[in-house]
Scaffold this active site. Structure first.
Site, mmCIF file in Angstrom:
data_model
loop_
_atom_site.group_PDB
_atom_site.id
_atom_site.type_symbol
_atom_site.label_atom_id
_atom_site.label_comp_id
_atom_site.label_asym_id
_atom_site.label_seq_id
_atom_site.Cartn_x
_atom_site.Cartn_y
_atom_site.Cartn_z
ATOM 1 N N PHE A 223 0.829 -1.218 0.000
ATOM 2 C CA PHE A 223 0.000 0.000 0.000
ATOM 3 C C PHE A 223 0.862 1.267 0.000
ATOM 4 O O PHE A 223 0.615 2.215 0.749
ATOM 5 C CB PHE A 223 -0.949 0.036 1.198
ATOM 6 C CG PHE A 223 -2.118 -0.915 1.112
ATOM 7 C CD1 PHE A 223 -2.358 -1.653 -0.031
ATOM 8 C CD2 PHE A 223 -2.984 -1.054 2.185
ATOM 9 C CE1 PHE A 223 -3.437 -2.520 -0.102
ATOM 10 C CE2 PHE A 223 -4.072 -1.923 2.121
ATOM 11 C CZ PHE A 223 -4.290 -2.657 0.972
ATOM 12 N N SER B 37 -5.540 -7.852 0.987
ATOM 13 C CA SER B 37 -4.153 -7.832 0.548
ATOM 14 C C SER B 37 -3.311 -8.630 1.538
ATOM 15 O O SER B 37 -3.435 -8.453 2.745
ATOM 16 C CB SER B 37 -3.627 -6.404 0.469
ATOM 17 O OG SER B 37 -2.215 -6.402 0.292
ATOM 18 N N ASN C 233 -0.213 -8.222 2.023
ATOM 19 C CA ASN C 233 1.017 -7.479 2.281
ATOM 20 C C ASN C 233 0.910 -6.432 3.384
ATOM 21 O O ASN C 233 1.849 -5.680 3.622
ATOM 22 C CB ASN C 233 1.483 -6.807 0.986
ATOM 23 C CG ASN C 233 1.687 -7.818 -0.129
ATOM 24 O OD1 ASN C 233 2.345 -8.827 0.073
ATOM 25 N ND2 ASN C 233 1.102 -7.564 -1.288
ATOM 26 N N THR C 234 -0.244 -6.366 4.058
ATOM 27 C CA THR C 234 -0.422 -5.506 5.226
ATOM 28 C C THR C 234 -0.745 -6.392 6.410
ATOM 29 O O THR C 234 -1.782 -7.060 6.418
ATOM 30 C CB THR C 234 -1.550 -4.479 5.003
ATOM 31 O OG1 THR C 234 -1.180 -3.589 3.947
ATOM 32 C CG2 THR C 234 -1.813 -3.673 6.259
ATOM 33 N N LYS D 268 -13.587 -6.630 -1.077
ATOM 34 C CA LYS D 268 -12.646 -7.449 -1.846
ATOM 35 C C LYS D 268 -12.083 -8.544 -0.953
ATOM 36 O O LYS D 268 -11.465 -8.258 0.080
ATOM 37 C CB LYS D 268 -11.524 -6.566 -2.387
ATOM 38 C CG LYS D 268 -10.595 -7.249 -3.370
ATOM 39 C CD LYS D 268 -9.628 -6.231 -3.955
ATOM 40 C CE LYS D 268 -8.761 -6.836 -5.046
ATOM 41 N NZ LYS D 268 -7.848 -5.838 -5.634
ATOM 42 N N ASN E 143 -8.834 -11.340 -4.537
ATOM 43 C CA ASN E 143 -7.535 -10.691 -4.481
ATOM 44 C C ASN E 143 -6.444 -11.717 -4.812
ATOM 45 O O ASN E 143 -6.733 -12.834 -5.230
ATOM 46 C CB ASN E 143 -7.325 -10.108 -3.075
ATOM 47 C CG ASN E 143 -6.436 -8.873 -3.080
ATOM 48 O OD1 ASN E 143 -5.467 -8.795 -3.821
ATOM 49 N ND2 ASN E 143 -6.749 -7.913 -2.219
#
Length: 269
Positions: free
Chosen positions: A25, A93, A95-96, A128, A157
């Protein structure tokens, strides 16, 4: 604003028709983002505002550190709602840290209630979801989304799974995998959710869509719309014209005059 994850953080797996990203992000923050969106809206002689000529969706997500989801998602919706035709709540996501934990039915309902309290008027809101949930998890999430007043789901996702078929040397990089290897799971999730949904929410299918034939297959399974990402990055914007031609050819072959004719014909009962 936040810098995102350190680079390199995006890997093109060309032979696999895939991408791995762990962007984190990265971005300029909502203040500058909204100033840029505002420039797309111009005053007309009659005093009204003219916005973009195509529908504009805005994807919102929480920061890596210092976030409070029950505060931040309602605030983000409030900030972007004057400029958006629809808003996507990104809860998936990989990645967070901690983001995917927000996909539980209980937490999703709390988030939607908080958003609605802060934003009694807003554009359509879509949630999502990740492809890596257990199959049984999607039904309570779907019901929570409906009860909480969401208008749709985006399925799906990126995945943290790594299929054994991947050949690129970058295949073991951490992050979310998208593109062709995601297609089987994306179709499975669409099939599950479409059978449960029965047309109550709009469904947008995403994951490994590369051809017009792929689009028609997702529409037949119950998707109302589709999104592409990896195929657009790897093949460029010319893919859009080709996919539309292929879609029309596939519709004619299968005897459909319109997308509406094909919608849901393969949806599980």
């Amino acid at each position: 604003p936040q810098p995102g994850n350190p680079g390199p953080r995006l890997f093109r797996l060309v032979e696999d028709g895939a991408i791995i990203n762990r962007m984190g992000f990265n971005g300029c923050g909502v203040d500058r983002f909204c100033r840029r969106l505002a420039r797309l809206h111009r005053p007309m002689p009659n005093g009204r505002m003219r916005g973009p000529t195509v529908p504009l969706g805005v994807n919102i997500g929480i920061n890596k550190t210092g976030s409070d989801p029950l505060r931040d998602y309602p605030d983000l919706v409030a900030r972007v709602r004057p400029y958006a035709d629809y808003i996507t709540m990104n809860l998936s996501s990989p990645n967070t840290p901690g983001l995917r934990d927000l996909q539980s039915a209980t937490m999703l309902k709390e988030l939607l209630d908080a958003i609605n309290t802060r934003n009694p008027e807003r554009p359509p809101l879509l949630v999502k979801l990740a492809p890596d949930l257990d199959d049984s998890s999607y039904e309570p999430i779907l019901e929570a989304a409906i009860e909480g007043g969401a208008q749709g789901l985006i399925l799906t996702n990126t995945t943290i799974a790594r299929p054994a078929t991947l050949r690129d040397p970058a295949a073991r990089e951490s992050g979310g995998l998208s593109g062709r290897p995601l297609a089987p799971r994306s179709r499975d999730v669409l099939r599950i959710v479409s059978g449960l949904n029965k047309g109550r929410l709009a469904l947008i299918s995403c994951g490994g869509i590369e051809t017009g034939e792929d689009i028609l297959a997702r529409i037949r399974m119950g998707a109302d719309m589709v999104q592409i990402y990896s195929s657009f990055v790897l093949q460029g914007p010319g893919i859009l014209a080709r996919m539309k031609t292929e879609l029309l050819d596939a519709m004619r072959r299968d005897g459909f005059e319109t997308i509406a004719d094909a919608h849901g014909v393969d949806r599980p009962d």
